[in-house]
Design a protein around this motif. Sequence first.
Motif, PDB file in Angstrom:
ATOM      1  N   CYS A  61       0.872  -1.186   0.000  1.00 60.13           N
ATOM      2  CA  CYS A  61       0.000   0.000   0.000  1.00 60.13           C
ATOM      3  C   CYS A  61       0.903   1.228   0.000  1.00 60.13           C
ATOM      4  CB  CYS A  61      -0.924  -0.015   1.214  1.00 60.13           C
ATOM      5  SG  CYS A  61      -1.984  -1.480   1.330  1.00 60.13           S
ATOM      6  N   SER A  62       1.361   1.613  -1.163  1.00 58.86           N
ATOM      7  CA  SER A  62       2.355   2.676  -1.279  1.00 58.86           C
ATOM      8  C   SER A  62       1.830   4.041  -0.862  1.00 58.86           C
ATOM      9  CB  SER A  62       2.886   2.740  -2.715  1.00 58.86           C
ATOM     10  OG  SER A  62       1.813   2.968  -3.625  1.00 58.86           O
ATOM     11  N   ASN A  63       0.509   4.220  -0.800  1.00 62.71           N
ATOM     12  CA  ASN A  63      -0.070   5.495  -0.399  1.00 62.71           C
ATOM     13  C   ASN A  63      -0.365   5.572   1.094  1.00 62.71           C
ATOM     14  OD1 ASN A  63      -0.114   6.570  -3.055  1.00 62.71           O
ATOM     15  ND2 ASN A  63      -1.996   5.440  -3.496  1.00 62.71           N
ATOM     16  N   LEU A  64       0.101   4.606   1.845  1.00 67.38           N
ATOM     17  CA  LEU A  64      -0.181   4.542   3.270  1.00 67.38           C
ATOM     18  C   LEU A  64       0.357   5.786   3.983  1.00 67.38           C
ATOM     19  CD1 LEU A  64      -1.471   2.574   5.335  1.00 67.38           C
ATOM     20  CD2 LEU A  64       0.840   1.742   5.828  1.00 67.38           C
ATOM     21  N   GLU A  65      -0.498   6.427   4.783  1.00 68.95           N
ATOM     22  CA  GLU A  65      -0.122   7.642   5.506  1.00 68.95           C
ATOM     23  C   GLU A  65      -0.157   7.465   7.015  1.00 68.95           C
ATOM     24  OE1 GLU A  65      -2.486  10.912   4.251  1.00 68.95           O
ATOM     25  OE2 GLU A  65      -2.033  10.670   2.115  1.00 68.95           O
ATOM     26  N   ILE A  66      -1.018   6.581   7.505  1.00 66.82           N
ATOM     27  CA  ILE A  66      -1.180   6.395   8.951  1.00 66.82           C
ATOM     28  C   ILE A  66      -1.061   4.904   9.258  1.00 66.82           C
ATOM     29  CG2 ILE A  66      -2.717   6.704  10.923  1.00 66.82           C
ATOM     30  CD1 ILE A  66      -4.075   8.968   9.381  1.00 66.82           C
ATOM     31  N   LEU A  67      -0.179   4.565  10.187  1.00 64.29           N
ATOM     32  CA  LEU A  67       0.024   3.162  10.557  1.00 64.29           C
ATOM     33  C   LEU A  67       0.176   3.060  12.072  1.00 64.29           C
ATOM     34  CD1 LEU A  67       0.530   0.183   9.849  1.00 64.29           C
ATOM     35  CD2 LEU A  67       2.966   0.755   9.597  1.00 64.29           C
ATOM     36  N   HIS A  68      -0.652   2.186  12.662  1.00 63.74           N
ATOM     37  CA  HIS A  68      -0.560   1.879  14.085  1.00 63.74           C
ATOM     38  C   HIS A  68      -0.203   0.403  14.234  1.00 63.74           C
ATOM     39  CE1 HIS A  68      -3.167   5.410  15.771  1.00 63.74           C
ATOM     40  NE2 HIS A  68      -2.434   5.786  14.721  1.00 63.74           N
ATOM     41  N   ILE A  69       0.912   0.133  14.884  1.00 63.67           N
ATOM     42  CA  ILE A  69       1.329  -1.241  15.184  1.00 63.67           C
ATOM     43  C   ILE A  69       1.396  -1.336  16.701  1.00 63.67           C
ATOM     44  CG2 ILE A  69       3.053  -3.031  14.797  1.00 63.67           C
ATOM     45  CD1 ILE A  69       4.059  -1.406  12.418  1.00 63.67           C
ATOM     46  N   VAL A  70       0.382  -1.932  17.305  1.00 62.69           N
ATOM     47  CA  VAL A  70       0.253  -1.881  18.755  1.00 62.69           C
ATOM     48  C   VAL A  70       0.136  -3.284  19.340  1.00 62.69           C
ATOM     49  CG1 VAL A  70      -1.141  -1.003  20.661  1.00 62.69           C
ATOM     50  CG2 VAL A  70      -0.825   0.383  18.621  1.00 62.69           C
ATOM     51  N   LYS A  71       1.119  -3.628  20.143  1.00 60.35           N
ATOM     52  CA  LYS A  71       1.110  -4.894  20.880  1.00 60.35           C
ATOM     53  C   LYS A  71       0.879  -6.084  19.954  1.00 60.35           C
ATOM     54  CE  LYS A  71      -0.094  -2.560  25.123  1.00 60.35           C
ATOM     55  NZ  LYS A  71      -1.054  -2.294  26.196  1.00 60.35           N
TER      56      LYS A  71
END
Length: 537
Positions: A294-304
């Motif tokens: 997803c090359s247009n990804l702007e917001i990413l949350h990687i939680v636990k």
Amino acid sequence: MKQSTSSLGSPSEFSQFYPSYRFKLNSSAVIAPFELMEEPESSENVVVGRDYTADLPDECLASIFHFLGTGDRKRCSLVCRRWLSVDGQSRHRLSLNARADLLSSIPPLFARFDSVTKLALRCDRKSDSIDDDALVLISIRCRSLTSVKLRGCRELTDLGMAAFAQNCKGLKKLSCGSCMFGAEAMNAVLDHCTALEELSVKRLRGLHDSAELIGPGAAASSLKSICLKELVHGQNFGPLIVGSKKLKTLKLIRCLGEWDKVLDMLGKFNPGLTEIHLERVQVSDVGLCAISNCSNLEILHIVKTPECSNSGLVCVAEHCRLLRKLHIDAWRTNRIGDEGLIVVAKQCPNLQELVLIGMNPTSTSLAPIASNCQKLERLALCGSGTIGDAEIACIAAKCSALKKLCIKGCPISDVGIEALGFGCPNLVKVKVKKCKGVSTEVADWLRDRKGSLIVILDACEIEPLDGNVSDLGVLESGMEFPPIVSQGTMVADVASSSNSRMTMFRTKFGFFTGKNLVACTLRRWSNGEDDSSNSNL
């Protein structure tokens, strides 16, 4: 009948009818004319007992009502029949206590509120909820509904939801939680509500079989946001997630099962996403590498997500160079650290918001982030044993665009806080929590030196470092309706309560009930882009 000037000549006498020259609503609806607001000394044309609002068109009166709160609006509706009618016709949001006895009140209720487009139906777990008959009757009376929120409506079945979907084909937002219907109901909504844009599903208890696939349906061509929360068979939504070609936001929060396969299909067939939240789900570096498509990804949350490591983060950073917001809660696994953050610093120059929880970054990664990410405005460092005075000094020297800084549970001292006084020229707010080496004196000194800078030291009550990501601003995409008080006892704002299934989830995931400082600090960050309007960090 006219009143002479002499009888209303003194302010004390005039105030009997118009206290402080302001409008006053009473049973006779005597309202001061607008010209008196400009020339209060001229009262020759005042007619006592006349309703001057009668000269206002209904549209203007409705516009005024929209500026009132719930209680004031309810009181205004009791002034006269016209105000009652205008209030009902202009009210577009409604929140109802969805108990079983609501059925008999539906016809008169929606005869009054005949313009409702956004409806919330909530029932507490100790009461019997509305059934299919009530929901179908609502859908018949309100065919123009665009947003619906269902909470704790346990008596609704697949058949009732299917009939509802057929009657409300213009639905754009659907949020359901703690309901008993299953895949058949969801498929009916997706087939009939072709304009559906946002779907939020939480604790849907009717999904008993992992083979009950959901979607894509006709709504796949319009869906833009999907939020799945606390589901046992959340992977059943895989066909919908992959088939929604306009999908921009995907949130997977505390859903059981392995998600790498779904994310792999998503990356191959639907790479247009701009926002992804992964919280306490079984995702590994394989899933993160799939997300990197997803090359247009702007917001990413990687939680636990303990199976994710530097390798997955590096893959995302190298292919998603438009990242603006990155939240990482490494859960103190030490699998994500300097190695991944260095690549983020090199490949993601547009980064504006960075939240690092339960990690141990050092100046090795923070220095390139501060140097290369010149747009970084919001930074949170929580529960790190490696963030010391040297790291804070590095941030102060190089993060010229930084506006908001949150530090919690880090071994910093007054020296690090003093460094902020000589750097970060755009800093507007600093929040320090559970940092034993920081004194109130240095906080006062920083306030004096920076002038308008807001410094909060241990402002929140003591809370555990761990917290769920919903506290960080990861909200379900379903709409929230403000409570609107109506006739009888049917209208209420009933908060959805916990249930027995949550006990199972807490056991499997080890949920913490406390909230953390980042909840106080970043709740507004993830909900909007205009940070200048926020009065709190």
